[in-house]
Write an enzyme that holds these catalytic residues in place. Structure first.
Site, PDB file in Angstrom:
ATOM      1  N   TRP A  62      92.951  76.823 -94.582  1.00  0.00           N
ATOM      2  CA  TRP A  62      94.296  77.390 -94.745  1.00  0.00           C
ATOM      3  C   TRP A  62      94.338  78.501 -95.799  1.00  0.00           C
ATOM      4  O   TRP A  62      95.372  79.089 -96.053  1.00  0.00           O
ATOM      5  CB  TRP A  62      95.293  76.301 -95.161  1.00  0.00           C
ATOM      6  CG  TRP A  62      94.767  75.398 -96.217  1.00  0.00           C
ATOM      7  CD1 TRP A  62      94.821  75.578 -97.562  1.00  0.00           C
ATOM      8  CD2 TRP A  62      94.074  74.164 -95.998  1.00  0.00           C
ATOM      9  NE1 TRP A  62      94.214  74.533 -98.205  1.00  0.00           N
ATOM     10  CE2 TRP A  62      93.755  73.645 -97.269  1.00  0.00           C
ATOM     11  CE3 TRP A  62      93.710  73.430 -94.861  1.00  0.00           C
ATOM     12  CZ2 TRP A  62      93.080  72.444 -97.424  1.00  0.00           C
ATOM     13  CZ3 TRP A  62      93.040  72.248 -95.029  1.00  0.00           C
ATOM     14  CH2 TRP A  62      92.731  71.759 -96.292  1.00  0.00           C
ATOM     15  N   ARG A  63      93.213  78.767 -96.406  1.00  0.00           N
ATOM     16  CA  ARG A  63      93.218  79.719 -97.517  1.00  0.00           C
ATOM     17  C   ARG A  63      92.814  81.114 -97.027  1.00  0.00           C
ATOM     18  O   ARG A  63      91.812  81.250 -96.320  1.00  0.00           O
ATOM     19  CB  ARG A  63      92.226  79.229 -98.573  1.00  0.00           C
ATOM     20  CG  ARG A  63      92.324  79.945 -99.873  1.00  0.00           C
ATOM     21  CD  ARG A  63      91.363  79.345-100.868  1.00  0.00           C
ATOM     22  NE  ARG A  63      91.958  78.264-101.635  1.00  0.00           N
ATOM     23  CZ  ARG A  63      91.306  77.576-102.570  1.00  0.00           C
ATOM     24  NH1 ARG A  63      90.039  77.861-102.831  1.00  0.00           N
ATOM     25  NH2 ARG A  63      91.903  76.622-103.232  1.00  0.00           N
TER      26      ARG A  63
ATOM     27  N   GLU B  53     100.004  72.226 -97.392  1.00  0.00           N
ATOM     28  CA  GLU B  53     100.559  71.510 -98.544  1.00  0.00           C
ATOM     29  C   GLU B  53     101.236  70.211 -98.112  1.00  0.00           C
ATOM     30  O   GLU B  53     101.138  69.204 -98.795  1.00  0.00           O
ATOM     31  CB  GLU B  53     101.539  72.385 -99.331  1.00  0.00           C
ATOM     32  CG  GLU B  53     100.859  73.464-100.165  1.00  0.00           C
ATOM     33  CD  GLU B  53      99.935  72.902-101.240  1.00  0.00           C
ATOM     34  OE1 GLU B  53     100.141  71.757-101.683  1.00  0.00           O
ATOM     35  OE2 GLU B  53      98.986  73.600-101.631  1.00  0.00           O
TER      36      GLU B  53
ATOM     37  N   GLN C 299      99.251  63.218-100.596  1.00  0.00           N
ATOM     38  CA  GLN C 299      98.662  61.870-100.477  1.00  0.00           C
ATOM     39  C   GLN C 299      97.437  61.812 -99.575  1.00  0.00           C
ATOM     40  O   GLN C 299      97.045  60.736 -99.146  1.00  0.00           O
ATOM     41  CB  GLN C 299      99.683  60.858 -99.906  1.00  0.00           C
ATOM     42  CG  GLN C 299     101.076  60.993-100.415  1.00  0.00           C
ATOM     43  CD  GLN C 299     101.283  60.253-101.710  1.00  0.00           C
ATOM     44  OE1 GLN C 299     100.414  59.506-102.137  1.00  0.00           O
ATOM     45  NE2 GLN C 299     102.394  60.485-102.350  1.00  0.00           N
ATOM     46  N   THR C 300      96.851  62.940 -99.209  1.00  0.00           N
ATOM     47  CA  THR C 300      95.721  62.928 -98.275  1.00  0.00           C
ATOM     48  C   THR C 300      94.644  63.892 -98.772  1.00  0.00           C
ATOM     49  O   THR C 300      94.962  64.916 -99.372  1.00  0.00           O
ATOM     50  CB  THR C 300      96.201  63.343 -96.865  1.00  0.00           C
ATOM     51  OG1 THR C 300      97.367  62.588 -96.538  1.00  0.00           O
ATOM     52  CG2 THR C 300      95.159  63.064 -95.814  1.00  0.00           C
TER      53      THR C 300
ATOM     54  N   LEU D 266      97.217  60.360 -89.869  1.00  0.00           N
ATOM     55  CA  LEU D 266      97.267  61.017 -91.189  1.00  0.00           C
ATOM     56  C   LEU D 266      98.081  60.207 -92.201  1.00  0.00           C
ATOM     57  O   LEU D 266      97.983  60.424 -93.394  1.00  0.00           O
ATOM     58  CB  LEU D 266      97.901  62.407 -91.070  1.00  0.00           C
ATOM     59  CG  LEU D 266      97.006  63.640 -91.165  1.00  0.00           C
ATOM     60  CD1 LEU D 266      97.842  64.900 -91.264  1.00  0.00           C
ATOM     61  CD2 LEU D 266      96.064  63.587 -92.357  1.00  0.00           C
ATOM     62  N   GLY D 267      98.914  59.271 -91.702  1.00  0.00           N
ATOM     63  CA  GLY D 267      99.689  58.414 -92.603  1.00  0.00           C
ATOM     64  C   GLY D 267     100.936  59.087 -93.170  1.00  0.00           C
ATOM     65  O   GLY D 267     101.156  60.276 -92.964  1.00  0.00           O
ATOM     66  N   TYR D 268     101.756  58.285 -93.855  1.00  0.00           N
ATOM     67  CA  TYR D 268     103.003  58.774 -94.477  1.00  0.00           C
ATOM     68  C   TYR D 268     103.790  59.629 -93.466  1.00  0.00           C
ATOM     69  O   TYR D 268     103.934  60.840 -93.612  1.00  0.00           O
ATOM     70  CB  TYR D 268     102.711  59.582 -95.745  1.00  0.00           C
ATOM     71  CG  TYR D 268     101.943  58.790 -96.763  1.00  0.00           C
ATOM     72  CD1 TYR D 268     102.610  57.929 -97.634  1.00  0.00           C
ATOM     73  CD2 TYR D 268     100.566  58.862 -96.836  1.00  0.00           C
ATOM     74  CE1 TYR D 268     101.913  57.172 -98.558  1.00  0.00           C
ATOM     75  CE2 TYR D 268      99.855  58.105 -97.753  1.00  0.00           C
ATOM     76  CZ  TYR D 268     100.543  57.267 -98.608  1.00  0.00           C
ATOM     77  OH  TYR D 268      99.845  56.521 -99.518  1.00  0.00           O
TER      78      TYR D 268
ATOM     79  N   TYR E 235     107.028  70.033-106.397  1.00  0.00           N
ATOM     80  CA  TYR E 235     105.620  70.449-106.413  1.00  0.00           C
ATOM     81  C   TYR E 235     105.308  71.368-105.231  1.00  0.00           C
ATOM     82  O   TYR E 235     104.715  72.446-105.398  1.00  0.00           O
ATOM     83  CB  TYR E 235     104.669  69.223-106.377  1.00  0.00           C
ATOM     84  CG  TYR E 235     103.272  69.683-106.049  1.00  0.00           C
ATOM     85  CD1 TYR E 235     102.478  70.273-107.023  1.00  0.00           C
ATOM     86  CD2 TYR E 235     102.771  69.619-104.742  1.00  0.00           C
ATOM     87  CE1 TYR E 235     101.220  70.776-106.732  1.00  0.00           C
ATOM     88  CE2 TYR E 235     101.520  70.118-104.422  1.00  0.00           C
ATOM     89  CZ  TYR E 235     100.752  70.691-105.433  1.00  0.00           C
ATOM     90  OH  TYR E 235      99.526  71.204-105.125  1.00  0.00           O
TER      91      TYR E 235
ATOM     92  N   ASP F 143      99.184  69.505-109.474  1.00  0.00           N
ATOM     93  CA  ASP F 143      98.755  68.362-108.656  1.00  0.00           C
ATOM     94  C   ASP F 143      97.815  67.477-109.482  1.00  0.00           C
ATOM     95  O   ASP F 143      97.629  67.702-110.689  1.00  0.00           O
ATOM     96  CB  ASP F 143      98.077  68.854-107.364  1.00  0.00           C
ATOM     97  CG  ASP F 143      96.743  69.551-107.635  1.00  0.00           C
ATOM     98  OD1 ASP F 143      96.386  69.738-108.819  1.00  0.00           O
ATOM     99  OD2 ASP F 143      96.059  69.891-106.655  1.00  0.00           O
TER     100      ASP F 143
ATOM    101  N   CYS G 106      80.730  69.661-117.182  1.00  0.00           N
ATOM    102  CA  CYS G 106      81.278  70.543-118.220  1.00  0.00           C
ATOM    103  C   CYS G 106      80.401  71.761-118.481  1.00  0.00           C
ATOM    104  O   CYS G 106      80.911  72.828-118.838  1.00  0.00           O
ATOM    105  CB  CYS G 106      81.498  69.767-119.510  1.00  0.00           C
ATOM    106  SG  CYS G 106      82.668  68.419-119.296  1.00  0.00           S
TER     107      CYS G 106
HETATM  108  S1  SF4 Z   1      85.006  71.284-120.200  1.00  0.00           S
HETATM  109 FE1  SF4 Z   1      84.703  69.533-118.907  1.00  0.00          FE
HETATM  110  S2  SF4 Z   1      86.424  68.193-119.334  1.00  0.00           S
HETATM  111 FE2  SF4 Z   1      86.949  70.191-120.137  1.00  0.00          FE
HETATM  112  S3  SF4 Z   1      88.093  71.176-118.495  1.00  0.00           S
HETATM  113 FE3  SF4 Z   1      85.955  71.780-118.253  1.00  0.00          FE
HETATM  114  S4  SF4 Z   1      85.040  70.289-116.846  1.00  0.00           S
HETATM  115 FE4  SF4 Z   1      87.009  69.466-117.578  1.00  0.00          FE
END
Ligand code: SF4
Length: 367
Positions: free
Chosen positions: A25-26, A42, A47-48, A85-87, A125, A143, A216
């Site tokens: 969809w993008r 959307e 919920q899916t 799909l539910g709901y 939302y 979200d 991270c």
């Molecule tokens: S550094 Fe790690 S915990 Fe912080 S926003 Fe980025 S991925 Fe999330």
């Protein structure tokens, strides 16, 4: 070098330009975003998961390529296509919304949050998501993915759901720079990238800042993420202890007549409104098996009900459910009781069967 916090929106957009997910969809970079696709996705994504929605989105788009086509479809067809799909109230609202967009807006979606919120099935939302993604309005739809990223980035100690307003406020800091005081920027224009900012955060939450073991090292915002610095990323977002709904129980009756199954439609209003089900008892917390059996369909030719071993379980948003399944076979020519009908088992896929009923039928028929 440590990134300045004011750089976050730009870092996020630069990351998005390189790593954005390809979703059906993008719009691709440089392509015009289609509000119909954004809205449809959307609603389906409420919920899916993205994975579950993909095939449904493609099916809907192939059958109803624009909002006008969907508005002219019958609600039954929409419910049938939605089955699984539910709901299901979403499917009813989807159809109702398409009708309103065609009838009151000439088949064009309103381009403001306020205008979108006035449509059936569009809450705060979804209105923000469509306004940002389809029209680049400067708003941040928050979200679950965005909640997680933001709560970690700022180490939001308040638990959800109370923390929602604060997270919403903090998430807005991650929108790209606005041209202050510029009317056009507030109204959405080609220079605003509000939609990309929102989608960047969604993608970051889905692919890097995952609930467990966030990556991270790959995160564009890692240099000043408070939770990462403290090393307690996975404990965010904080959550208040869950209150699970009370278990309800009931009975379902799987009756066959040769290669046909006895079904009925649920009332239009309420849980699974208008969907197809096998006859059954009420679903109650204080379940009484004898009382449930008294709600079996009135079929003279049933000599005895056979109780299948085990139960079918299903979890709705507000309560878990356990159903005992009874089966019976009736003679050819047996009439369906009032309000019920026989359908060939081979064509059950065409019925708007919710997941709980698919499980019941599979259990009852030993599929
Ligand atoms: S550094 Fe790690 S915990 Fe912080 S926003 Fe980025 S991925 Fe999330």
């Amino acid at each position: 070098m440590r990134a300045d916090r004011s750089d976050r929106p730009a870092l996020l957009l630069a990351w998005y330009d390189r790593h954005r997910r390809r979703l059906p969809w993008r719009a691709l970079p440089g392509e015009r975003t289609d509000a119909y696709r954004v809205w449809l996705s959307e609603i389906m994504l409420q919920q899916t998961t993205v994975k579950a929605v993909g095939p449904y989105f493609e099916k809907f788009l192939a059958r109803w390529p624009d909002v006008g086509a969907l508005a002219c479809a019958s609600l039954d067809d929409v419910l049938r296509m939605w089955a699984g799909l539910g709901y299901y109230s979403r499917a009813r609202n989807l159809h109702a919304c398409a009708v309103v967009v065609l009838r009151d807006h000439g088949g064009v979606f309103p381009d403001t949050e306020e205008g979108l919120r006035a449509l059936p099935g569009i809450g705060p939302y979804t209105a923000a998501a469509i306004a940002a993604i389809a029209f680049d309005r400067r708003t941040m739809p928050v979200d679950g993915n965005i909640e997680r990223v933001v709560s970690r980035l700022y180490a939001v100690e308040e638990p959800l759901p109370q923390a929602k307003p604060l997270i919403q406020q903090l998430a807005a800091n991650l929108l790209g720079p606005s041209r202050a005081g510029d009317e056009k920027s507030r109204a959405g224009d080609e220079e605003s990238r509000a939609g990309d900012s929102a989608q960047a955060l969604m993608d970051l939450g889905a692919s890097i800042c995952t609930p467990k073991k966030p990556a991270c090292a790959l995160c564009p915002l890692n240099e000043d993420c408070v939770a990462r610095v403290r090393g307690d990323q996975e404990t965010f977002p904080r959550k208040a202890p869950k209150k699970s709904g009370t278990l309800r129980r009931g009975a379902a009756f799987v009756v066959t007549r040769g290669a046909e199954l006895l079904v009925r439609s649920r009332p239009e209003k309420g849980l699974l409104g208008g969907m197809t089900e096998v006859p059954g008892s009420d679903w109650l917390a204080g379940h009484d098996d004898k009382a449930a059996r008294r709600q079996a369909p009135a079929l003279n030719s049933v000599a005895r009900w056979h109780r299948k071993a085990g139960v079918v379980t299903h979890v709705f948003t507000h309560f878990p459910l356990e159903l005992v399944v009874y089966t019976a076979r009736v003679a050819a020519g047996t009439r369906a009781p009032r309000g019920m009908r026989w359908v060939p088992i081979a064509t059950l896929a065409d019925e708007a069967l919710p997941n709980v009923m698919r499980k019941v039928i599979a259990h009852g028929l030993g599929l």
